[in-house]
Design an enzyme around this catalytic site. Structure first.
Site, PDB file in Angstrom:
ATOM      1  N   ASP A 290       0.857  -1.181   0.000  1.00 38.47           N
ATOM      2  CA  ASP A 290       0.000   0.000   0.000  1.00 38.47           C
ATOM      3  C   ASP A 290       0.893   1.231   0.000  1.00 38.47           C
ATOM      4  O   ASP A 290       2.109   1.136   0.216  1.00 38.47           O
ATOM      5  CB  ASP A 290      -0.910  -0.017   1.238  1.00 38.47           C
ATOM      6  CG  ASP A 290      -2.031   1.014   1.186  1.00 38.47           C
ATOM      7  OD1 ASP A 290      -2.309   1.556   0.099  1.00 38.47           O
ATOM      8  OD2 ASP A 290      -2.640   1.284   2.247  1.00 38.47           O
ATOM      9  N   TYR A 464      -4.992   4.415   0.408  1.00 34.02           N
ATOM     10  CA  TYR A 464      -6.042   3.516  -0.112  1.00 34.02           C
ATOM     11  C   TYR A 464      -5.635   2.894  -1.448  1.00 34.02           C
ATOM     12  O   TYR A 464      -6.412   2.868  -2.400  1.00 34.02           O
ATOM     13  CB  TYR A 464      -7.388   4.247  -0.236  1.00 34.02           C
ATOM     14  CG  TYR A 464      -7.785   5.009   1.002  1.00 34.02           C
ATOM     15  CD1 TYR A 464      -7.509   4.504   2.282  1.00 34.02           C
ATOM     16  CD2 TYR A 464      -8.432   6.238   0.921  1.00 34.02           C
ATOM     17  CE1 TYR A 464      -7.864   5.197   3.429  1.00 34.02           C
ATOM     18  CE2 TYR A 464      -8.802   6.935   2.069  1.00 34.02           C
ATOM     19  CZ  TYR A 464      -8.509   6.415   3.312  1.00 34.02           C
ATOM     20  OH  TYR A 464      -8.868   7.101   4.446  1.00 34.02           O
ATOM     21  N   HIS A 465      -4.402   2.372  -1.483  1.00 33.58           N
ATOM     22  CA  HIS A 465      -3.883   1.731  -2.694  1.00 33.58           C
ATOM     23  C   HIS A 465      -3.418   0.295  -2.411  1.00 33.58           C
ATOM     24  O   HIS A 465      -2.302  -0.080  -2.791  1.00 33.58           O
ATOM     25  CB  HIS A 465      -2.705   2.538  -3.258  1.00 33.58           C
ATOM     26  CG  HIS A 465      -3.042   3.942  -3.632  1.00 33.58           C
ATOM     27  ND1 HIS A 465      -2.095   4.930  -3.777  1.00 33.58           N
ATOM     28  CD2 HIS A 465      -4.238   4.525  -3.916  1.00 33.58           C
ATOM     29  CE1 HIS A 465      -2.683   6.062  -4.116  1.00 33.58           C
ATOM     30  NE2 HIS A 465      -3.986   5.843  -4.205  1.00 33.58           N
ATOM     31  N   PRO A 466      -4.230  -0.543  -1.769  1.00 36.54           N
ATOM     32  CA  PRO A 466      -3.773  -1.914  -1.511  1.00 36.54           C
ATOM     33  C   PRO A 466      -3.654  -2.701  -2.814  1.00 36.54           C
ATOM     34  O   PRO A 466      -4.451  -2.521  -3.737  1.00 36.54           O
ATOM     35  CB  PRO A 466      -4.867  -2.480  -0.611  1.00 36.54           C
ATOM     36  CG  PRO A 466      -6.100  -1.703  -0.972  1.00 36.54           C
ATOM     37  CD  PRO A 466      -5.607  -0.321  -1.285  1.00 36.54           C
TER      38      PRO A 466
END
Length: 549
Positions: A290, A464-466
């Site tokens: 992330d 919020y970039h998993p």
């Protein structure tokens, strides 16, 4: 309920695949648990802080207590709605750096170099270069995904870019073109004043075709017979049959969860939950990555920030203008200037990203108590920390266990300290002298490594970039989950195509790369030859080995 292809998840990649597969004449069923995306809270770009904080649209996932982050449970929003996370995200459009994709190719995802993916970025985009001064030769002009830029009318947007140049960094007219490195305008997936989600760009046109349909339901597991996926089982025992293939596009959190519920994953972990093992793939759920970020906030000398609109009367006026005309402040996400820089000499391409915002505010919509201010979102791009998604139970309705292990690698701390110090230097440039009053956050008293580390542990948030939990790689790689065509290793007729297949996280926001996966995987699924390579050479700083800027 039967189709040639069953796609699980109407998110960024799933919508793109539904469009391309149905365009080719195949019958497609898209399964989505979430509801409709109609309504101003999703469609109005400036309202972005609302949908990602609403249980109606968000799965509401949280991490387990993160030991290096003061045991905080970190928010991990994922779209539970038509369009998936493209319907609740910040609408920032970043392709990623060319060297990200070359790294994918070198790490076993053969056929995913930048030369391989650039034609797909062009195919998916509809980008109007008129008035932008960007790189038209590097962009697409007729794809479903409209990419635009905000008006950049607030003088703070210009000040941010000028300050970057004054600090000695490059300028770029198009970070999605030849040259990512530098300061310049930020791009957004907004079209005619509306959020241009994957649902608007791809799914709605696809659903107008007679061979594409949408099915509502919670996927319990993939049905597998004699080593081949034959469909999916939904809540209530409903069965959706796939004549050709099942394709998981349910996000980097839910795709590995569904694989494990279906018997595909680490054998010992599945046995703990009483799940029969179909394929022992230890990489399922691993490699979780992330982006973390902080807001460096400054109080403003002048009342020119968006804080002047932080009242009910002004919000109502902005909402009315957007509702009736799709114009005004409501028609932009307000991220209109950006920066990509390298943290030190010896780093070949940017590893720090900036989003600039002309208000001091949090993602949950809470404005800074000090009133007028502005902020730069900043964080490292390529953390070495890795986490895992695992099952909490064999109940498909149970949220998975999410452990990011944020800041578990010592290099992360050094990189984050560098982010903060470089940002302070930018805000200290002459371009900001008319505007900077004082530093709100972290605050002028936070200076030593220990003080900065304490601030990071308490205040850093997920961007919020998993991604990465069903890693793409060589078929003989024991930790790979899918091969370079998205086929799950060990099971026939089953693919994964979403951000979970990323071998390593890309530079910047992930919606663009996730849609890319859907576009490129569609050709693999259809058995088509990939688009011809584009060997355009991206810009790399000529003195990267010896200079930081």
């Amino acid at each position: 309920m039967e189709a040639d292809y069953v796609i699980v998840g109407a998110g960024s990649a799933g919508c793109a695949m539904a469009y391309r597969l149905s365009e080719a004449g195949a019958s497609v069923l898209v399964i989505e648990y979430g509801g409709t995306d109609w309504g101003p809270l999703i469609q109005m770009p400036a309202a972005l802080s609302y949908p990602m904080n609403m249980s109606l649209y968000d799965w509401g996932y949280r991490s387990e207590p993160e030991p290096h982050m003061n045991n905080r449970r970190m928010a991990c929003p994922r779209g539970k709605v038509i369009g998936g996370s493209s319907s609740i995200n910040g609408m920032v459009y970043v392709r990623g750096h060319a060297l990200d994709y070359d790294h994918w190719d070198e790490s076993g995802a053969h056929g995913w170099s930048y030369a391989d993916v650039l034609p797909y970025f062009k195919r998916m985009e509809s980008w109007d270069s008129r008035g932008h001064g960007g790189d038209a030769d590097w962009r697409g002009a007729s794809g479903p995904l409209h990419v635009t830029r905000g008006p950049r009318e607030n003088p703070l947007f210009t000040a941010f870019v000028e300050a970057g140049k004054q600090a000695g960094y490059e300028a770029t007219s198009d970070y999605n073109g030849e040259k990512q490195e530098g300061f310049g305008p930020m791009e957004q997936t907004v079209h005619k004043g509306r959020r241009w989600s994957a649902a608007n760009a791809y799914l709605r046109p696809a659903l107008k075709r007679p061979n594409c349909d949408l099915v509502r339901g919670l996927v319990q597991r993939v049905a597998i017979e004699d080593g081949r996926a034959t469909g999916v089982v939904l809540d209530g025992g409903r069965m959706v049959h796939a004549r050709r293939e099942v394709i998981l596009a349910a996000s980097s959190i839910n795709s590995p969860k569904i694989l494990m519920l279906s018997g595909i994953g680490p054998a010992a972990h599945l046995a703990e939950h009483g799940i029969d093992v179909v394929a022992d793939r230890p990489g399922v759920g691993g490699n979780l990555q992330d982006h973390l970020e902080l807001y460096v906030q400054m109080a403003s000398k002048q009342p020119i920030t968006l804080y002047k609109h932080w009242n009910l009367i002004s919000k109502a006026a902005i909402g009315a203008q957007w509702l009736f005309r799709k114009t005004g402040l409501g028609a932009s996400n307000q991220f209109e200037s950006a920066g990509f820089i390298r943290s030190r000499a010896g780093v070949p391409y940017p590893d720090i990203q900036y989003h600039f915002l002309p208000i001091a505010v949090r993602y949950d919509g809470q404005a800074a108590a000090e009133g007028h201010g502005f902020q730069a979102h900043v964080g490292p791009m390529r953390s070495k920390s890795r986490g895992r998604v695992s099952l909490r139970s064999a109940d498909p309705g149970a949220a998975p266990v999410i452990r990011f292990n944020y800041m578990s690698h010592p290099d992360d701390w050094e990189e984050f300290r560098t982010c903060i110090r470089l940002t302070r230097e930018i805000f200290a440039q002459p371009a900001f002298e008319p505007f900077v009053k004082h530093e709100i956050q972290p605050g002028a008293d936070v200076q030593s490594d220990a003080e900065i580390d304490a601030f990071i542990a308490e205040h850093a948030e997920s961007a919020y970039h998993p991604c990465g939990t069903c890693r793409m790689g060589r078929r003989d790689d024991p930790d790979a989950v899918v091969d370079p065509e998205g086929r799950v290793i060990g099971v026939d007729g089953l693919r994964v195509a979403d951000s979970s297949i990323f071998p390593r996280i890309t530079n910047g926001n992930l919606n663009g790369p996730s849609i890319l996966v859907g576009e490129k995987m569609s050709d693999h699924i259809l058995g088509r030859d990939p688009l011809p390579k584009d060997n355009a050479r991206p810009w790399v700083h000529p003195e990267w080995e010896t200079a930081q800027r």
